[in-house]
Design a protein around this motif. Structure first.
Motif, short mmCIF file in Angstrom:
data_model
loop_
_atom_site.label_atom_id
_atom_site.label_comp_id
_atom_site.label_asym_id
_atom_site.label_seq_id
_atom_site.Cartn_x
_atom_site.Cartn_y
_atom_site.Cartn_z
N ARG A 126 -1.82 -10.70 3.63
CA ARG A 126 -2.61 -10.87 2.40
C ARG A 126 -2.84 -9.51 1.72
O ARG A 126 -2.74 -9.40 0.50
CB ARG A 126 -3.95 -11.54 2.71
CG ARG A 126 -4.86 -11.62 1.50
CD ARG A 126 -5.93 -12.67 1.59
NE ARG A 126 -6.79 -12.59 0.42
CZ ARG A 126 -6.51 -13.08 -0.78
NH1 ARG A 126 -5.37 -13.71 -0.98
NH2 ARG A 126 -7.33 -12.94 -1.80
N ALA A 127 -3.16 -8.49 2.52
CA ALA A 127 -3.41 -7.16 1.96
C ALA A 127 -2.17 -6.66 1.21
O ALA A 127 -2.28 -6.14 0.09
CB ALA A 127 -3.81 -6.19 3.06
N MET A 128 -1.00 -6.82 1.80
CA MET A 128 0.22 -6.36 1.13
C MET A 128 0.45 -7.13 -0.17
O MET A 128 0.83 -6.56 -1.19
CB MET A 128 1.45 -6.52 2.04
CG MET A 128 1.70 -5.38 3.00
SD MET A 128 1.60 -3.70 2.31
CE MET A 128 2.99 -3.66 1.19
N GLY A 129 0.20 -8.43 -0.13
CA GLY A 129 0.37 -9.26 -1.33
C GLY A 129 -0.54 -8.78 -2.46
O GLY A 129 -0.12 -8.68 -3.62
N LEU A 130 -1.78 -8.46 -2.11
CA LEU A 130 -2.73 -7.99 -3.12
C LEU A 130 -2.30 -6.63 -3.67
O LEU A 130 -2.33 -6.40 -4.88
CB LEU A 130 -4.15 -7.90 -2.52
CG LEU A 130 -4.85 -9.23 -2.26
CD1 LEU A 130 -6.05 -9.04 -1.33
CD2 LEU A 130 -5.29 -9.87 -3.57
N LEU A 131 -1.88 -5.73 -2.78
CA LEU A 131 -1.45 -4.39 -3.23
C LEU A 131 -0.25 -4.52 -4.17
O LEU A 131 -0.15 -3.79 -5.17
CB LEU A 131 -1.09 -3.51 -2.02
CG LEU A 131 -2.28 -3.01 -1.20
CD1 LEU A 131 -1.82 -2.37 0.10
CD2 LEU A 131 -3.11 -2.00 -2.00
N GLU A 132 0.65 -5.45 -3.86
CA GLU A 132 1.80 -5.66 -4.75
C GLU A 132 1.34 -6.13 -6.13
O GLU A 132 1.83 -5.67 -7.15
CB GLU A 132 2.75 -6.70 -4.15
CG GLU A 132 3.78 -6.09 -3.22
CD GLU A 132 4.41 -7.09 -2.27
OE1 GLU A 132 4.45 -8.29 -2.62
OE2 GLU A 132 4.83 -6.66 -1.18
N GLN A 133 0.37 -7.04 -6.15
CA GLN A 133 -0.09 -7.58 -7.43
C GLN A 133 -0.68 -6.52 -8.35
O GLN A 133 -0.60 -6.65 -9.56
CB GLN A 133 -1.14 -8.68 -7.20
CG GLN A 133 -0.52 -10.03 -6.93
CD GLN A 133 -1.59 -11.07 -6.73
OE1 GLN A 133 -2.24 -11.12 -5.69
NE2 GLN A 133 -1.81 -11.88 -7.74
N VAL A 134 -1.29 -5.49 -7.76
CA VAL A 134 -1.88 -4.44 -8.60
C VAL A 134 -0.98 -3.20 -8.67
O VAL A 134 -1.39 -2.15 -9.17
CB VAL A 134 -3.31 -4.04 -8.17
CG1 VAL A 134 -4.27 -5.21 -8.36
CG2 VAL A 134 -3.36 -3.53 -6.75
N GLY A 135 0.25 -3.32 -8.15
CA GLY A 135 1.25 -2.27 -8.35
C GLY A 135 1.10 -1.04 -7.48
O GLY A 135 1.58 0.03 -7.85
N VAL A 136 0.45 -1.16 -6.30
CA VAL A 136 0.33 0.01 -5.43
C VAL A 136 0.79 -0.26 -3.99
O VAL A 136 0.33 0.39 -3.05
CB VAL A 136 -1.11 0.62 -5.42
CG1 VAL A 136 -1.39 1.36 -6.71
CG2 VAL A 136 -2.16 -0.43 -5.14
N ALA A 137 1.74 -1.20 -3.84
CA ALA A 137 2.25 -1.49 -2.50
C ALA A 137 2.84 -0.23 -1.86
O ALA A 137 2.75 -0.04 -0.65
CB ALA A 137 3.29 -2.60 -2.57
N GLY A 138 3.39 0.65 -2.68
CA GLY A 138 3.98 1.90 -2.18
C GLY A 138 2.95 2.86 -1.60
O GLY A 138 3.32 3.85 -0.98
#
Ligand code: ADP
Length: 227
Positions: A126-138
Motif C-alpha cells: 500500500r505504501a508503494m502504491g501511495l508513493l507512486e500516486q504522488v510521484g515519489v516512488a523513487g
C-alpha cells in the motif's frame, strides 16, 4: 443516513475562561462536508483555523455544539471510543511534514499501518502504491533529510492516507513551500484525494489553491460563512 461525512453544529470554543484574557475563537461555527467533497477553509492567521480543525479531528473538544463524523455524535462517546474513531476515520496533514527522521519514506507510511494490525507485506504494498500516486516512488528508501520540502510533504500525504481514513483534515498543507512547488504538491494532494474519494477540509491562505477545491468557506469572527 445523511450524505455528510463531517458536520459541526453551533460549535463554540473560548480560551482562558473567566480570566481577563478570555478570547472566544469560535462563536457559532457550523459546517458540513459531504462524502467525497473537498472544502477550502480560508481565514487569516489567528482566526481559529487550527482550533476548528482540531475540534473536527477530535483532538480537542468544543465548549458547546455538536461534532458529527459520518452521523455519529462524537461528544457522546468515551475518550477511548473517540480516540479509536480518530485513528480509524481521520487523516491529518500539517504545514510541517512531521515525518520520523530515522525512518525511510516507505517506513514512515508502513509504521502506522503495522500499528493498525496490517501485515508487513500488505503495508509495504500500500505504501508503494501511495508513493507512486504522488510521484515519489523513487524516494521510497530515502530518509526525510535526503528529500526536498515538496517530496517530504508528498510523503506526509501518503502517511495521512495510509490507514484509509474517510475524512482528511489539512492545516496549510503546502504553506511551507515556495509558490511553484506549492502548486505542484497541492496538485498531487488533490489527485490522491480524488482517487480515494475521501472528504477533505483543507485550510489555506492561498486563494488560487482554494479555488481548485469544490467550495470555499471563510472563518470570520468565529463563524463559518460561504465564500
Ligand atoms: P489559526 O490557525 O487561524 O492561526 P488558531 O486556532 O491557532 O488560529 O488560534 C486562534 C486564536 O486562539 C489565537 O488568538 C490564539 O492565540 C488563540 N489560542 C489558540 N490556542 C490557544 C490556547 N491553547 N490557549 C489560549 N489561546 C489559544
Amino acid at each position: 443516513m445523511s450524505d455528510a461525512m463531517l458536520r459541526l453544529t453551533a460549535v463554540r470554543k473560548a480560551y482562558n475562561h473567566g480570566k481577563p484574557g478570555e478570547i472566544t475563537v469560535l462563536k457559532d461555527a457550523g459546517i458540513e462536508v459531504a462524502k467525497g467533497e473537498v472544502v477550502a477553509l480560508v481565514a487569516p492567521s489567528g482566526a481559529g483555523k487550527s482550533t476548528l480543525l482540531h475540534i473536527a479531528g477530535l483532538l480537542d473538544t468544543p465548549d458547546s455544539g455538536l461534532v458529527q463524523i459520518a452521523d455519529t455524535e462524537m461528544s457522546a462517546l468515551s475518550d477511548k471510543r473517540r480516540t479509536e474513531a480518530r485513528r480509524r476515520d481521520i487523516g491529518f496533514i500539517y504545514q510541517f511534514h512531521h515525518l520520523l527522521p530515522e525512518f525511510t519514506a516507505l517506513e514512515n507510511i508502513v509504521l502506522p499501518q503495522l500499528a493498525n494490525g496490517v501485515s508487513q507485506a500488505d503495508a509495504r504494498g500500500r505504501a508503494m502504491g501511495l508513493l507512486e500516486q504522488v510521484g515519489v516512488a523513487g524516494r521510497a528508501q530515502h530518509r526525510p533529510a535526503a528529500m526536498s520540502g515538496g517530496e517530504q510533504q508528498r510523503v506526509a500525504f501518503c502517511r495521512a492516507l495510509a490507514n484509509s481514513p474517510r475524512l482528511l483534515l489539512a492545516d496549510e498543507p503546502t504553506g511551507n513551500l515556495d509558490p511553484a512547488t506549492s502548486d505542484q504538491v497541492f496538485g498531487a494532494l488533490m489527485t490522491l484525494v480524488r482517487a480515494t474519494g475521501l472528504s477533505a477540509l483543507i485550510a489555506t491562505h492561498n486563494m488560487q489553491l482554494a479555488a481548485r477545491m469544490d467550495r470555499m468557506v471563510r472563518l470570520v469572527d468565529g463563524t463559518l460563512q460561504p465564500a
